[in-house]
Design a protein around this motif. Structure first.
Motif, mmCIF file in Angstrom:
data_model
loop_
_atom_site.group_PDB
_atom_site.id
_atom_site.type_symbol
_atom_site.label_atom_id
_atom_site.label_comp_id
_atom_site.label_asym_id
_atom_site.label_seq_id
_atom_site.Cartn_x
_atom_site.Cartn_y
_atom_site.Cartn_z
ATOM 1 N N THR A 162 0.738 -1.085 0.066
ATOM 2 C CA THR A 162 0.006 -0.231 -0.091
ATOM 3 C C THR A 162 0.855 1.220 -0.018
ATOM 4 O O THR A 162 2.141 1.355 0.371
ATOM 5 N N PRO A 164 1.874 4.811 1.679
ATOM 6 C CA PRO A 164 1.941 5.321 3.214
ATOM 7 C C PRO A 164 0.664 6.121 3.418
ATOM 8 O O PRO A 164 0.976 7.271 3.720
ATOM 9 N N SER A 205 6.472 5.501 10.126
ATOM 10 C CA SER A 205 7.227 6.411 10.608
ATOM 11 C C SER A 205 6.386 7.719 11.253
ATOM 12 O O SER A 205 5.146 7.388 11.210
ATOM 13 N N LYS A 219 11.463 5.473 8.060
ATOM 14 C CA LYS A 219 10.562 4.502 8.503
ATOM 15 C C LYS A 219 11.094 3.191 9.077
ATOM 16 O O LYS A 219 12.389 2.883 8.886
HETATM 17 P P1 ADP Z 1 11.408 -0.387 0.627
HETATM 18 O O1 ADP Z 1 11.994 -0.183 -0.537
HETATM 19 O O2 ADP Z 1 12.090 0.005 1.955
HETATM 20 O O3 ADP Z 1 10.640 -1.756 0.700
HETATM 21 P P2 ADP Z 1 9.105 1.144 -0.361
HETATM 22 O O4 ADP Z 1 9.060 2.526 -0.750
HETATM 23 O O5 ADP Z 1 8.891 -0.156 -1.330
HETATM 24 O O6 ADP Z 1 10.487 0.667 0.749
HETATM 25 O O7 ADP Z 1 7.822 0.824 0.832
HETATM 26 C C1 ADP Z 1 7.719 -0.121 1.560
HETATM 27 C C2 ADP Z 1 6.344 0.060 2.374
HETATM 28 O O8 ADP Z 1 6.467 1.306 3.142
HETATM 29 C C3 ADP Z 1 5.149 0.637 1.500
HETATM 30 O O9 ADP Z 1 3.759 0.068 2.155
HETATM 31 C C4 ADP Z 1 5.318 2.195 1.887
HETATM 32 O O10 ADP Z 1 3.509 2.653 1.752
HETATM 33 C C5 ADP Z 1 5.608 2.344 3.279
HETATM 34 N N1 ADP Z 1 6.477 3.593 3.468
HETATM 35 C C6 ADP Z 1 7.007 4.141 2.720
HETATM 36 N N2 ADP Z 1 7.888 5.212 3.167
HETATM 37 C C7 ADP Z 1 7.089 5.347 4.194
HETATM 38 C C8 ADP Z 1 7.392 6.441 5.384
HETATM 39 N N3 ADP Z 1 8.241 7.319 5.123
HETATM 40 N N4 ADP Z 1 6.678 6.095 6.564
HETATM 41 C C9 ADP Z 1 5.819 5.003 6.680
HETATM 42 N N5 ADP Z 1 5.728 4.005 5.593
HETATM 43 C C10 ADP Z 1 6.637 4.450 4.500
#
Ligand code: ADP
Ligand code: MG
Ligand code: ZN
Length: 494
Positions: A162, A164, A205, A219
């Motif tokens: 999903t 964020p 986060s 996060k």
């Molecule tokens: P990664 O590459 O670390 O897996 P992604 O950008 O693919 O990170 O995101 C993975 C999950 O983390 C997704 O569900 C996204 O919505 C959530 N997410 C991304 N950035 C944040 C943030 N700053 N705070 C909370 N959730 C986040």
């Protein structure tokens, strides 16, 4: 930042669900989550022996297309698989076939939350850590040992990510349960969290408002969560932990944490790896997938009415309460049964639907469901009560032929032995007594033998009336027409 800053939780979810295809993702091994004999459903392909080639499972791809349709996402014309390299004993290949930049589904929404993507990959095996077991030399030596079972390795696994977009902790469970429902309605996954068929990771986060805009924080990803309740507990814990770190002037480090359920806390597992650590590259053993070869119109036809559409229709058509609607949406056999009763009630009937429909939903969701719970039955279709018989019962009540007390007794008999409520009513002579002459005679007798309450009533004690009705009901074993009795006593006492 520090004390006094307002922090806003920013939450995104990553949810895995095993698809219930007949065979595994890239070989002909059975996808059988009930298999208890370790390493029974394995072959050279899912163990990645040299010289073997994977073949993508068409059923799994069709399930992904359906999931995409259900969430209103976009499925591109071509898609591909990628190789994600990592080394851990639960993965027999040394890599996982997953999808990197061309997932089967982009976007969509569910339960008001925007989705980033849904992709398809293969599940890992299961490790069992033992103190010392009978079979392996290491275990016999008494040293801690890990046993590995590859029955699950290579089972198709969808991963939904999903945006964020979530701000409230309770939304985690709400979203998860809605996804579970949709997957079950589609018939693509059993999505049972207890069996590990569905697994949730929470990214969280603390955001702050900067120049009127929400700025996300660093996060943390929490893994190893076995239920929605735990997911919400983990999120609450992280909100507090991160707030404390920030308020004391510290920084949040981007990391993966695990949920330690016995101690109700998250614990650091590893500093976050990023995608280049996995050295993704296009899976060389599988061709790019031309999705135009799939029959989208057939797949669309195979999708049943989905939970949200069902909620709106049930509400609009039958004026049910939110709780009643939820009960029916979560219990599909019960919903089907309810609609069966309704269609019976549309047949030639004396009682109006305004009366019978509310009765039907009440008898179904409280009385019949109550009998089922007491009996340990889950599926209403497994009971002896038929939609036609329940419709008959409801009509007898609506036509004042049965009191609600006796109706409940009859339903119990219907539940225990099956059968038609009219017949049960007759054989057990439970028909409501509405014979005015007989009721009046009985009322006169009761009045004659209870001078005390009579005096009370005459002094203005209204509740004495209910005492008389109660006495009559007792003599009639609950079969008296209560409205009629009340009127008769009133007449006689004034
Ligand atoms: P990664 O590459 O670390 O897996 P992604 O950008 O693919 O990170 O995101 C993975 C999950 O983390 C997704 O569900 C996204 O919505 C959530 N997410 C991304 N950035 C944040 C943030 N700053 N705070 C909370 N959730 C986040
Ligand atoms: Mg991730
Ligand atoms: Zn196999």
């Amino acid at each position: 930042m520090g004390k006094g800053t307002t922090y806003i939780p920013v939450i995104g979810l990553e949810i895995h669900a095993e698809l219930n295809t007949r065979t595994k993702m890239f070989c002909d091994c059975l996808n059988d989550p009930t298999e208890i004999e370790p390493n029974k459903n394995i072959c050279p392909v899912c163990l990645a022996h040299p010289g073997t080639l994977p073949v993508a499972n068409k059923e799994a791809i069709e399930s992904m297309i359906k999931i995409g349709m259900a969430v209103g996402g976009e499925t591109p014309a071509v898609s591909k698989f990628d190789r994600k390299n990592y080394f851990y004993p639960d993965i027999p290949k040394g890599y996982q076939i997953s999808q990197y930049d061309m997932p089967f589904v982009f976007g969509g929404t569910l339960a008001g939350v925007k989705l980033t993507r849904v992709h398809l990959e293969e599940d890992t095996g299961r490790l069992q850590h033992v103190e010392g077991g009978p079979s392996s030399p290491a275990a016999r030596s008494g040293r801690p040992t890990s046993l590995v079972d590859y029955n699950r390795a290579g089972v198709p696994l969808m991963e939904l990510v999903t945006e964020p977009d979530i701000r409230e902790v309770e939304k985690i469970g709400e979203f998860g349960r809605e996804l579970q429902l949709v997957l079950r309605y589609l018939g693509v996954s059993d999505a049972d969290m207890e069996k590990g068929q569905m697994r949730v990771e929470v990214n969280l986060s603390l955001g702050t408002i900067v120049d009127g805009e929400l700025k996300f924080g660093t996060k943390v990803e929490v893994k190893n969560i076995a239920s929605f309740k735990m997911a919400e507990a983990a999120a609450r814990y992280e909100i507090e932990r991160q707030r404390e770190v920030l308020e004391s002037g510290g920084e949040i480090s981007q990391e993966t944490r695990g949920w330690d359920d016995p101690n109700k806390r998250t614990v650091s597992q590893r500093k976050k790896e990023s995608s280049h650590d996995y050295r993704y590259f296009p899976e060389p053993d599988l061709p790019v997938i031309d999705l135009s070869q799939f029959d989208f119109s057939r797949l669309k036809r195979e999708i049943p009415e989905l939970p949200q559409a069902k909620r709106m229709r049930l509400k609009k058509e039958y004026g049910l309460t939110d709780d009643q609607v939820e009960l029916l949406v979560f219990d599909r056999p019960l919903a089907e049964f309810f609609e069966g009763v309704i269609s019976e009630l549309h047949e030639e009937r004396e009682a109006p639907l305004e009366k019978t429909v509310p009765l039907a939903i009440n008898y179904l969701t409280s009385d019949l469901k109550g009998l089922m719970v007491a009996d340990g039955k889950v599926d209403v279709a497994d009971t002896r009560v038929t939609a036609e018989n329940l419709a008959d019962l409801v009509e007898l009540i609506a036509l004042d032929k049965l009191t609600s007390r006796t109706a409940k007794d009859i339903l119990k008999t219907m539940y225990e032995t099956g059968g038609d409520p009219t017949e049960i009513m007759k054989t057990e002579s439970l028909e409501q007594v509405s014979d005015e002459g007989a009721l009046r005679e009985m009322a006169q007798g009761i009045i004659a033998t209870h001078p005390g309450p009579v005096a009370d009533y005459k002094k203005g004690k209204e509740t004495a009336l209910m005492f008389f009705v109660g006495q009559a009901m007792k003599e009639l074993r609950g079969k008296g027409n209560p409205a009629m009795l009340q009127q008769i006593f009133k007449d006689l006492l004034t």
